[in-house]
Write a protein that holds these residues in place. Sequence first.
Motif, mmCIF file in Angstrom:
data_model
loop_
_atom_site.group_PDB
_atom_site.id
_atom_site.type_symbol
_atom_site.label_atom_id
_atom_site.label_comp_id
_atom_site.label_asym_id
_atom_site.label_seq_id
_atom_site.Cartn_x
_atom_site.Cartn_y
_atom_site.Cartn_z
ATOM 1 N N SER A 279 0.920 -1.239 0.160
ATOM 2 C CA SER A 279 -0.093 0.063 0.062
ATOM 3 C C SER A 279 0.596 1.227 -0.124
ATOM 4 O O SER A 279 0.415 2.411 -0.665
ATOM 5 N N ARG A 280 1.910 1.129 0.805
ATOM 6 C CA ARG A 280 2.960 2.180 0.879
ATOM 7 C C ARG A 280 3.595 2.476 -0.529
ATOM 8 O O ARG A 280 3.992 3.736 -0.744
ATOM 9 N N ILE A 281 3.877 1.628 -1.434
ATOM 10 C CA ILE A 281 4.427 1.786 -2.809
ATOM 11 C C ILE A 281 3.385 1.888 -4.071
ATOM 12 O O ILE A 281 3.875 1.941 -5.104
ATOM 13 N N ALA A 282 2.139 1.737 -3.864
ATOM 14 C CA ALA A 282 1.302 1.510 -4.679
ATOM 15 C C ALA A 282 1.385 2.734 -5.652
ATOM 16 O O ALA A 282 1.207 2.362 -7.047
ATOM 17 N N SER A 283 1.422 3.985 -5.353
ATOM 18 C CA SER A 283 1.644 5.166 -6.092
ATOM 19 C C SER A 283 2.895 5.562 -6.747
ATOM 20 O O SER A 283 3.113 6.437 -7.357
#
Length: 559
Positions: A279-283
């Motif tokens: 979730s922390r690197i999704a974007s």
Amino acid sequence: MENETPIYVLGHKNPDADAICSALAYAAYKHALGETHYVAARCGNTNPRIDAIIEHFQLPMPVFLGDVTPRIEAIMSRKLHTVTPQSTCAEALELIDKHDVRALPVIDTANRLMGMISFFQLGEFFVPKPRSSKDMRRVKTNIDSIVRSLNAEALHQVDSQKVQELYVRVGAMHLKSFDSYRKETDMPAEQSIIVVGDRRDIQELCIEKKVRLLVITGGLAVDPEILQLAKENDVCLIISPYDSASTSWIIRTATHIDSLFEQRAKCFSAEDSIQSVKSRIASLNDPLYMVTNESNELQGVFSKSDILRPSKTRIALVDHNELSQAVNGAGKVQITEILDHHKLGNLPTQQPILFINRPVGSTCSIVADLFRKSGLAPSRAIAGAMMSGIISDTLHLNSPTTTPLEGELLDWLAPIAGIESATLAELIFTSGSVILNNSPEEVIRSDCKEYQESSLRYSVSQIEELGFDNFNTHSDALNEALNAHRKSEGLGLSFLLITDVNSQDSLLIASGEQLVLDQINYPQRGKNNVYFLSSIVSRKKQLIPYIGSLLKSSGYLES
């Protein structure tokens, strides 16, 4: 199969003797079939009864796995290809090409992370935007790095380790044109690298103007007079084995990356869960993510493609089939098979698995029957372990969960284990009081299972004692510990069942929803929340169904 990823055989949290013994036995059964990648494991502490069994049969203690949640340490690469700020672009490009990576960590001499250099950053340096031809010629390096990159022959060097910003030019013009161009471009001689062939006139002019470096290409010899002139004017002079175009390009690759690399790299801990990192690197779209410790030392790297791969951790569950009772993280890894003798829980899997669920007295009964039907003889120790699981879970064939199979299996196993079941039962049940050998909090958690009925979560702990004397002495402390456990775990109800192995009766302490407790119709024993349960010894077959009826009668479940 020696190199196959392990499959860990795990019993439930707060394991009892059957959970530990069936894990050991099922791993041994798989080994007997040639599947040696099965490993017996546990996700909780043992107790005096388990310890007595392990010690008597000299069994190995199952590996402790308190949490199988997929973490970054499981997918990160520990084979690190790194550079330092003093590394050249050529060295970085060579590593990128050799190992087929898109980026490299930049570290200091103490392995502390300083940043990251990517193939794209290097590309921007070598092919800058056409705003200024000066950028196409710029190189920040020292003479030693240029000599190393070119594999050149150094005839004369001055301050060869001094790092400075220099500009590369090719001396291919007529002497007059070259001198005019030099003046127009306003490139100071002391920052100039001139690449030239056998043009002696250009060579002499460059030396007279005291350029920083004169590079003779094509492996051509240098006149002694030119060398002497270079020494007199403190001009560095080297011979490159390449042509002028190749030499100019390679000189630019000698640039140190200290001014090129990105000093901000996205870092994570090896203990971070993969789910949270996703979730922390999704974007983000970084080519590489770093794994560092508390001292900022580089431990590993991973990419987005690494984190999207399925977890390699595989587990087999024995003596339970509900996620609430399983090792932490069980729902996020591959469950390959389940062996159990309890009611079915809600445990979804991604694909079909082997699921053996039989209404027998213990999980060890299932494993022992697998040995017997396969024509495989267990070792003495494993035979003893399976006997112990059967005896413990059936209270030596006295529990209502006992089936004819348990008696048959004890008769089959006893000669192999070299011990009579009555003798083993005495060893197990006299191995020490759970109440006397543990704190009240540990008693509650020693064999505690959680259940979910509709929106209500509740726990049931069970211990076996020889008589109720120890309970009577510690009842107040156990009552407080049960209440504290219910509150700390956010449970609607918590129960503790104390079973007397001799009389085959039990006491029940209850904590929680008063609407449910009001429905209990067993006689109270001294205190409002302690009940005497005559002939009740089985949590699975007697108490859990009774609790279900209490939930229905109190309105928590539909009838």
